[in-house]
Write a protein that holds these residues in place. Structure first.
Motif, mmCIF file in Angstrom:
data_model
loop_
_atom_site.group_PDB
_atom_site.id
_atom_site.type_symbol
_atom_site.label_atom_id
_atom_site.label_comp_id
_atom_site.label_asym_id
_atom_site.label_seq_id
_atom_site.Cartn_x
_atom_site.Cartn_y
_atom_site.Cartn_z
ATOM 1 N N UNK A 3 61.338 10.637 88.120
ATOM 2 C CA UNK A 3 61.224 9.702 87.005
ATOM 3 C C UNK A 3 60.125 8.683 87.305
ATOM 4 N N UNK A 4 59.149 8.585 86.405
ATOM 5 C CA UNK A 4 58.105 7.577 86.528
ATOM 6 C C UNK A 4 58.690 6.196 86.278
ATOM 7 N N UNK A 31 50.348 8.154 81.288
ATOM 8 C CA UNK A 31 51.196 9.149 81.936
ATOM 9 C C UNK A 31 50.640 9.453 83.321
ATOM 10 N N UNK A 32 51.525 9.696 84.276
ATOM 11 C CA UNK A 32 51.144 9.924 85.670
ATOM 12 C C UNK A 32 50.846 11.402 85.917
ATOM 13 N N UNK A 66 56.608 13.749 85.299
ATOM 14 C CA UNK A 66 57.551 13.199 84.320
ATOM 15 C C UNK A 66 56.804 12.974 83.015
ATOM 16 N N UNK A 67 57.166 13.723 81.991
ATOM 17 C CA UNK A 67 56.484 13.601 80.699
ATOM 18 C C UNK A 67 57.296 12.797 79.697
ATOM 19 N N UNK A 68 58.460 12.323 80.114
ATOM 20 C CA UNK A 68 59.320 11.568 79.217
ATOM 21 C C UNK A 68 59.150 10.055 79.384
ATOM 22 N N UNK A 105 55.771 3.942 92.063
ATOM 23 C CA UNK A 105 55.221 4.444 90.802
ATOM 24 C C UNK A 105 56.164 5.462 90.172
ATOM 25 N N UNK A 106 56.817 6.213 90.997
ATOM 26 C CA UNK A 106 57.811 7.189 90.544
ATOM 27 C C UNK A 106 58.801 7.372 91.676
#
Length: 450
Positions: free
Chosen positions: A38-39, A309-310, A323-325, A388-389
């Protein structure tokens, strides 16, 4: 450096586990369960770079470099007057040195570095006369066919037709060609933006390189640097694939000719169909030469919004988006209006207070269909160190961390039974001193780690 463990931004340091069978019974070792990447949303700072000079009155745009040097923080940022420099001892209070390099309204008492280039970097491998490099672009229309020597031929725009459009820009030539098609009276051209370069002994007095560094359409952020591991110049540029903006990568041995771009990151079938990556914000993780990041400006074209987005890579070539959410910066929570368009500068630095910081900026609008013409000041996106995540367990989660070096079972000092087939998890150097495991974790109320 190349430590054997690191921040948990993806599954790189999470052991996949083992499954084996003994006497017809299956048994697993170290199989991760109940976890996800999770970011972590950034904390947003107050504005850090005031627009207080006459050459900044029309706004401060992209930050193209953010890096440490000689105990100070350096930030290069773009204005309509050119590329400018700011310096800071603590990362928060910035001064603008008088460089004496470029004249503005009759005076060189300003912090303008150059009016032709958008990014400057120092090259530790270069001879003194080329110690500093600059990157820019040349945008023009070119004929479909090259000349007899293989060179591109620039097309002169239809000035009469453009003049009738009021205040034309280069995009209007494209519109004329598309609108008129067969009836277009001028010479048909293709829009290209070649990457250009310059060299300097001091970072202020520049010698332009006559030939383009890369004859491809390079129209976005251009992060070029000398890679001391590869002993090459590496560039991360905007790339175009299937009508979508993406991120690409190229290389050069001599800073004169770069290889054609190779795709690095692009939207795929797990993304909505109207997504592009407008900017990439490439940087390396603090203190690491083997951990690469991108802060992707995810452009949702149906809404004209950009959030951050990371993307992560361990070699700079193969990339993933873990993580795209959850976004690092969400355009709906800016507080300056609906639908911000956000961009992150290259550079992730550790501030004196221990937090990680990346500079960001953008534009905003009040309502969905307004033009995004409210310029946001430069701020920091802030995270606690190495956050960061992370790995999140919403309930019962388990994992085993792996390390990058292997050793054979006879050399293993750990008092653990051998798994099935005598295969051990990857461990560290057997000659190292006693090891420590340091966890950077948070739990919700009632949560615990064992």
């Amino acid at each position: 450096g190349n430590p054997t463990t690191g921040p948990l931004l993806d599954w790189w340091y999470v052991h996949a586990g083992y499954m084996g069978f003994n006497d017809g019974t299956s048994k697993s070792w170290d199989v991760p369960m109940g976890i996800e990447i999770e970011a972590q949303p950034a904390e947003k700072s107050d504005p850090i770079l005031p627009r207080d000079e006459p050459w900044e009155r029309d706004g401060v745009g992209a930050v193209t470099s953010f890096y440490p040097k000689d105990g100070r923080f350096i930030m290069d940022y773009y204005t309509p007057a050119g590329l400018c420099r700011a310096e800071s001892e603590d990362g928060y209070n910035w001064t603008k040195p008088e460089l004496g390099a470029v004249e503005f309204e009759g005076s060189t008492r300003n912090n303008i570095i150059t009016t032709k280039y958008a990014r400057v970097f120092e090259d530790p491998s270069a001879p003194p006369e080329e110690r500093f490099k600059a990157i820019g672009s040349k945008t023009a229309f070119y004929a479909r066919e090259r000349d007899a020597d293989g060179n591109y031929v620039e097309v002169h725009l239809d000035q009469n037709a453009l003049a009738r459009m009021g205040n034309p820009d280069i995009q209007d030539q494209l519109r004329l060609q598309e609108w008129k098609r067969e009836s277009f009276e001028g010479e048909w051209g293709t829009l290209k933006a070649f990457m250009t370069g310059a060299v300097s002994p001091d970072g202020l007095n520049w010698t332009d390189l006559e030939e383009p560094l890369l004859e491809e359409f390079v129209d976005g952020d251009k992060v070029v640097f000398y890679d001391e591991v590869l002993k090459k110049y590496v560039g991360y540029l905007r790339f175009h694939v299937a009508g979508r903006r993406c991120a690409g990568r190229c290389e050069s041995d001599d800073f004169r000719t770069f290889t054609p771009e190779q795709l690095a990151v692009m939207p795929d079938a797990l993304d909505p169909p109207d997504v592009s990556f407008y900017n990439h914000g490439y940087t390396r993780y603090p203190g690491r030469n083997d951990l690469h990041l991108m802060f992707l400006s995810r452009y949702v074209q149906s809404a004209a919004t950009k959030d951050i987005q990371l993307a992560v890579s361990h070699d700079g070539i193969a990339w993933e988006r873990p993580d795209r959410q959850h976004h690092l910066l969400d355009n709906y929570s800016e507080g300056a209006g609906y639908g911000c368009m956000l961009y992150v500068a290259p550079g992730l630095l550790e501030l004196p207070d221990g937090r990680y910081a990346a500079a960001y900026w953008g534009t905003a609008r009040e309502y969905l269909h307004d033009n995004p013409n409210e310029h946001l000041p430069v701020r920091y996106a802030l995270w606690e160190k190495d956050r960061l995540a992370g790995i999140r367990a919403k309930g019962d989660g388990r994992l085993t961390l792996r390390q990058d070096l292997y050793r054979a079972p006879p050399d293993c000092p750990d008092s653990i039974p051998a798994p099935i087939h005598n295969r051990f998890p990857p461990l560290a150097d057997p000659n190292e001193p006693p090891r420590q495991l340091r966890l950077n974790y948070k739990t919700e109320t009632g949560g615990f780690v064992i």
